[in-house]
Design an enzyme around this catalytic site. Structure first.
Site, PDB file in Angstrom:
ATOM      1  N   HIS A  46       0.714  -1.486  -0.089  1.00 37.22           N
ATOM      2  CA  HIS A  46      -0.081   0.212  -0.049  1.00 37.22           C
ATOM      3  C   HIS A  46       0.932   1.133  -0.042  1.00 37.22           C
ATOM      4  O   HIS A  46       2.045   1.113   0.134  1.00 37.22           O
ATOM      5  CB  HIS A  46      -0.905   0.092   1.134  1.00 37.22           C
ATOM      6  CG  HIS A  46      -0.374   0.148   2.605  1.00 37.22           C
ATOM      7  ND1 HIS A  46       0.020  -1.290   2.989  1.00 37.22           N
ATOM      8  CD2 HIS A  46       0.071   1.058   3.409  1.00 37.22           C
ATOM      9  CE1 HIS A  46       0.682  -0.816   4.573  1.00 37.22           C
ATOM     10  NE2 HIS A  46       0.468   0.585   4.470  1.00 37.22           N
ATOM     11  N   GLU A  62       7.954   1.125   4.905  1.00 34.08           N
ATOM     12  CA  GLU A  62       7.266  -0.015   5.872  1.00 34.08           C
ATOM     13  C   GLU A  62       7.522  -1.374   4.912  1.00 34.08           C
ATOM     14  O   GLU A  62       7.242  -1.399   3.917  1.00 34.08           O
ATOM     15  CB  GLU A  62       5.766   0.160   6.199  1.00 34.08           C
ATOM     16  CG  GLU A  62       5.187  -0.736   6.844  1.00 34.08           C
ATOM     17  CD  GLU A  62       3.668  -0.623   7.328  1.00 34.08           C
ATOM     18  OE1 GLU A  62       3.045   0.239   6.418  1.00 34.08           O
ATOM     19  OE2 GLU A  62       3.152  -1.046   8.050  1.00 34.08           O
ATOM     20  N   HIS A  68       3.737   7.175   3.841  1.00 35.83           N
ATOM     21  CA  HIS A  68       4.861   5.920   3.727  1.00 35.83           C
ATOM     22  C   HIS A  68       4.221   5.126   2.472  1.00 35.83           C
ATOM     23  O   HIS A  68       3.257   5.308   2.168  1.00 35.83           O
ATOM     24  CB  HIS A  68       5.099   5.230   5.018  1.00 35.83           C
ATOM     25  CG  HIS A  68       4.028   4.491   5.386  1.00 35.83           C
ATOM     26  ND1 HIS A  68       2.900   4.985   6.397  1.00 35.83           N
ATOM     27  CD2 HIS A  68       3.439   3.281   5.207  1.00 35.83           C
ATOM     28  CE1 HIS A  68       2.021   4.197   6.668  1.00 35.83           C
ATOM     29  NE2 HIS A  68       2.296   2.889   5.776  1.00 35.83           N
TER      30      HIS A  68
HETATM   31 CO    CO Z   1       1.490   1.145   6.285  1.00 35.23          CO
END
Ligand code: CO
Length: 134
Positions: free
Chosen positions: A7, A130, A79
Site C-alpha cells: 500500500h 514500511e 509511507h
Molecule cells: Co502502512
C-alpha cells in the site's frame, strides 16, 4: 528482496473529504472509515486492482501521524509499504547494508495483523518505508 507494493499511505486532514475525492473524482472503490485505536489512526482503504491506498487520519492524542500533519497541513504521502517473505532476514540484510530500522528493531504487529518494520526516510530518498511480512 522486496516483493509487491502492499500500500501507499497518505495522511489527510479531512478523511471524509479525501474518501469522497477518491470515490467520486477518481472513481475508486473506497471503504468505510475504520478506527484503529491501537495504531492511533482511522483508515479508509482505497482498493485498486494491483494495490491499495490507505487514507490515514489521526485518532487520539498520541497518533503517530499527528506531527506529520502539523508539518504538512494539507496532507501528503506518509509511507510506502513493501511486502517481504521473511521480515527478520530483511531486517538483518538492511542493517548489514547500513540502513536504519526505526524503534527497537523488533517487528511490531501492524494494522493488517502482520509483522511490520519501518525504515528511516533518510536512507530511502526521503521516503518512510514500511516492510510487511506476508
Ligand atoms: Co502502512
Amino acid at each position: 528482496m522486496i516483493g509487491k507494493l502492499n500500500h501507499v499511505a497518505i495522511a489527510v486532514p479531512d478523511l471524509a473529504a479525501a474518501a469522497r475525492t477518491y470515490r467520486e473524482v477518481l472513481g475508486a472503490q473506497v471503504s468505510q472509515p475504520l478506527p484503529q485505536p491501537a495504531h492511533g489512526v482511522t483508515v479508509v482503504f482505497v482498493q485498486l486492482d494491483n494495490t491499495k491506498i490507505e487514507l490515514l487520519h489521526p485518532l487520539g492524542d498520541a497518533s503517530p501521524i499527528r506531527a506529520f500533519l502539523d508539518k504538512n497541513p494539507s496532507g501528503g504521502m506518509h509511507h510506502v509499504c513493501y511486502e517481504v517473505a521473511d521480515i527478520l532476514a530483511a531486517r538483518d540484510r538492511l542493517k548489514a547494508a547500513g540502513a536504519r530500522v526505526l524503534g527497537d528493531g523488533e517487528p511490531k504487529i501492524g494494522a493488517h495483523d502482520k509483522p511490520v518494520l519501518f525504515l528511516h526516510p533518510k536512507d530511502f530518498d526521503g521516503t518512510l518505508v514500511e516492510l510487511e511480512q506476508q
